[in-house]
Design a protein around this motif. Structure first.
Motif, PDB file in Angstrom:
ATOM      1  N   MET A 187      44.873  38.517  46.613  1.00  0.00           N
ATOM      2  CA  MET A 187      46.030  38.917  45.905  1.00  0.00           C
ATOM      3  C   MET A 187      47.540  38.237  46.489  1.00  0.00           C
ATOM      4  O   MET A 187      47.529  38.158  47.452  1.00  0.00           O
ATOM      5  N   VAL A 188      48.364  37.950  45.400  1.00  0.00           N
ATOM      6  CA  VAL A 188      49.774  37.706  45.629  1.00  0.00           C
ATOM      7  C   VAL A 188      50.415  38.830  45.331  1.00  0.00           C
ATOM      8  O   VAL A 188      50.638  39.156  44.382  1.00  0.00           O
ATOM      9  N   GLY A 189      51.239  39.455  46.440  1.00  0.00           N
ATOM     10  CA  GLY A 189      51.494  40.668  46.098  1.00  0.00           C
ATOM     11  C   GLY A 189      50.698  41.599  45.694  1.00  0.00           C
ATOM     12  O   GLY A 189      49.381  41.866  45.805  1.00  0.00           O
ATOM     13  N   ASP A 190      51.008  42.878  44.761  1.00  0.00           N
ATOM     14  CA  ASP A 190      50.046  43.554  44.087  1.00  0.00           C
ATOM     15  C   ASP A 190      49.572  43.255  42.534  1.00  0.00           C
ATOM     16  O   ASP A 190      49.098  44.127  42.024  1.00  0.00           O
ATOM     17  N   GLY A 191      50.497  42.246  41.907  1.00  0.00           N
ATOM     18  CA  GLY A 191      50.300  42.133  40.736  1.00  0.00           C
ATOM     19  C   GLY A 191      49.512  40.947  40.306  1.00  0.00           C
ATOM     20  O   GLY A 191      49.415  40.779  38.799  1.00  0.00           O
ATOM     21  N   PHE A 192      49.255  39.781  41.176  1.00  0.00           N
ATOM     22  CA  PHE A 192      48.602  38.824  40.786  1.00  0.00           C
ATOM     23  C   PHE A 192      47.382  38.334  41.586  1.00  0.00           C
ATOM     24  O   PHE A 192      47.449  38.013  42.744  1.00  0.00           O
ATOM     25  N   ALA A 215      47.070  50.854  33.191  1.00  0.00           N
ATOM     26  CA  ALA A 215      48.466  51.409  33.009  1.00  0.00           C
ATOM     27  C   ALA A 215      49.124  51.871  34.341  1.00  0.00           C
ATOM     28  O   ALA A 215      48.564  52.362  35.035  1.00  0.00           O
ATOM     29  N   ARG A 216      50.596  51.468  34.476  1.00  0.00           N
ATOM     30  CA  ARG A 216      51.061  51.992  35.682  1.00  0.00           C
ATOM     31  C   ARG A 216      52.548  51.868  35.233  1.00  0.00           C
ATOM     32  O   ARG A 216      53.269  51.241  34.731  1.00  0.00           O
ATOM     33  N   LYS A 217      53.259  52.994  35.819  1.00  0.00           N
ATOM     34  CA  LYS A 217      54.909  53.370  35.709  1.00  0.00           C
ATOM     35  C   LYS A 217      55.533  52.084  36.243  1.00  0.00           C
ATOM     36  O   LYS A 217      56.378  51.702  35.892  1.00  0.00           O
ATOM     37  N   ASN A 218      55.229  52.058  37.650  1.00  0.00           N
ATOM     38  CA  ASN A 218      55.915  51.102  38.334  1.00  0.00           C
ATOM     39  C   ASN A 218      55.190  49.875  38.469  1.00  0.00           C
ATOM     40  O   ASN A 218      54.260  49.624  38.782  1.00  0.00           O
ATOM     41  N   PRO A 219      55.799  48.661  37.868  1.00  0.00           N
ATOM     42  CA  PRO A 219      55.238  47.281  37.535  1.00  0.00           C
ATOM     43  C   PRO A 219      54.814  46.865  38.892  1.00  0.00           C
ATOM     44  O   PRO A 219      55.299  46.924  39.974  1.00  0.00           O
ATOM     45  N   ARG A 220      53.595  46.396  38.887  1.00  0.00           N
ATOM     46  CA  ARG A 220      53.045  45.604  40.003  1.00  0.00           C
ATOM     47  C   ARG A 220      53.617  44.045  39.977  1.00  0.00           C
ATOM     48  O   ARG A 220      54.067  43.781  38.988  1.00  0.00           O
ATOM     49  N   GLY A 221      53.749  43.558  41.164  1.00  0.00           N
ATOM     50  CA  GLY A 221      54.280  42.129  41.191  1.00  0.00           C
ATOM     51  C   GLY A 221      54.526  41.519  42.695  1.00  0.00           C
ATOM     52  O   GLY A 221      53.575  42.013  43.481  1.00  0.00           O
ATOM     53  N   VAL A 222      55.323  40.814  42.725  1.00  0.00           N
ATOM     54  CA  VAL A 222      55.781  40.008  44.058  1.00  0.00           C
ATOM     55  C   VAL A 222      57.065  40.388  44.092  1.00  0.00           C
ATOM     56  O   VAL A 222      58.194  39.770  43.456  1.00  0.00           O
ATOM     57  N   GLY A 223      57.551  40.793  45.335  1.00  0.00           N
ATOM     58  CA  GLY A 223      59.109  41.161  45.739  1.00  0.00           C
ATOM     59  C   GLY A 223      59.859  39.691  45.827  1.00  0.00           C
ATOM     60  O   GLY A 223      59.309  38.442  45.827  1.00  0.00           O
ATOM     61  N   ILE A 224      61.214  40.034  46.482  1.00  0.00           N
ATOM     62  CA  ILE A 224      62.069  38.775  46.683  1.00  0.00           C
ATOM     63  C   ILE A 224      61.368  37.713  47.537  1.00  0.00           C
ATOM     64  O   ILE A 224      60.963  38.069  48.748  1.00  0.00           O
TER      65      ILE A 224
END
Length: 289
Positions: free
Chosen positions: A17-22, A52-61
């Motif tokens: 996983m890269v962040g929680d979205g990739f 489905a999720r309200k707060n988008p998954r992803g990678v921060g700054i």
């Protein structure tokens, strides 16, 4: 014309996983020690279903310096923001080409509406090295929508070659590159063929995104595998054994030393230390959480 022979057909390495979205499979440089310069890294996000999720998954700054990131979406939607003020969303078929150069901060997340609905997600991210003379140049950003991508239609409704960068049979891609690069999405219908031609010294590979193909009438490669070619010969023939999507990458090697540390890709260790110092001093700009 001499056929370009296959060096290896590589299965997808174990994902991480890269962040929680990739969720990605790193084919190089970690997964396999192959030379694909000017492409330094390829993270392949094989197809996955996100709930489905309200707060988008992803990678921060996070920062980058010394190279370009090229993100290609096949399923799902990815939102981008960076410290130069650029932002955007890439949907299936779109390409985002970010030139970090002397330094940039960015963040990447699942696009808000996609996140609320969920569904299939599939993408590729490449790191494209920059020559030493361009590593501390001005950052840049190219957002290339699928509707803007140049297309070569194969005969008899056999499919199409989407030319992102470089050229295919005289059709020029819209992406601006610092060194000679060919980057295509080949979308082939079952039983149809496409012929590719690249200089012998170019590092060349095929990422099978969907379907399965036969290469040069000999070897088969299936979805989620990468075909790496030898640096001799020029001609490649691919035939779709079923409806298939293939990412084609070929480029002139950059014959310069590489110093790599995390998100920095430079030529010397001293430049890595400088990048860390500049980042810690806030010289990469500002980006709001």
């Amino acid at each position: 014309m001499e056929t370009k022979q296959i060096a290896s057909i590589l299965k997808a390495p174990a994902p991480h996983m890269v962040g929680d979205g990739f969720r990605v499979h790193n084919f190089f440089p970690e997964g396999y020690k192959i030379n694909m310069s000017p492409f330094f890294l390829m993270d392949y996000g094989s197809k996955i279903e996100f709930s489905a999720r309200k707060n988008p998954r992803g990678v921060g700054i996070h920062p980058h310096r010394g190279f370009e990131t090229v993100t290609i979406a096949y399923h799902g939607a990815i939102a981008h923001h960076d410290s130069t003020g650029n932002s955007g969303v890439i949907y299936p078929g779109d390409v985002q080409w970010m030139t970090a150069a002397r330094g940039i901060l960015h963040k990447e997340y699942h696009e808000e509406n996609y996140s609320l609905i969920g569904g299939p997600f599939q993408m590729v991210q490449l790191w494209v090295n920059l020559p030493a003379k361009d590593k501390i140049g001005k950052p840049g950003y190219q957002a290339i929508k699928q509707s803007e991508i140049a297309i070569f239609n194969l005969p008899d409704h056999g499919g199409k070659i989407e030319v992102i960068a470089g050229n295919y049979k005289g059709i020029l891609g819209n992406a601006n590159t610092f060194t000679p690069i060919h980057l295509y999405n080949a979308r082939l219908n079952k039983g149809e063929k496409a012929n590719l031609s690249f200089p012998a010294n170019y590092n060349t590979g095929l990422m099978v995104i969907e379907g399965s193909i036969e290469i040069n009438g000999k070897e088969e490669a299936h979805a989620d595998s990468f075909v790496h070619f030898e640096n001799k010969g020029t001609e490649i023939e691919i035939e779709a054994l079923e409806n298939s999507v293939i990412l084609v990458l070929s480029g002139e090697p950059i014959d310069e030393p590489i110093a790599h540390y995390g998100p920095f890709l430079m030529n010397t260790e001293a430049e890595i230390h400088e990048a860390l110092s500049d980042y810690n001093q806030g010289k990469f700009g500002y980006l709001e959480e």
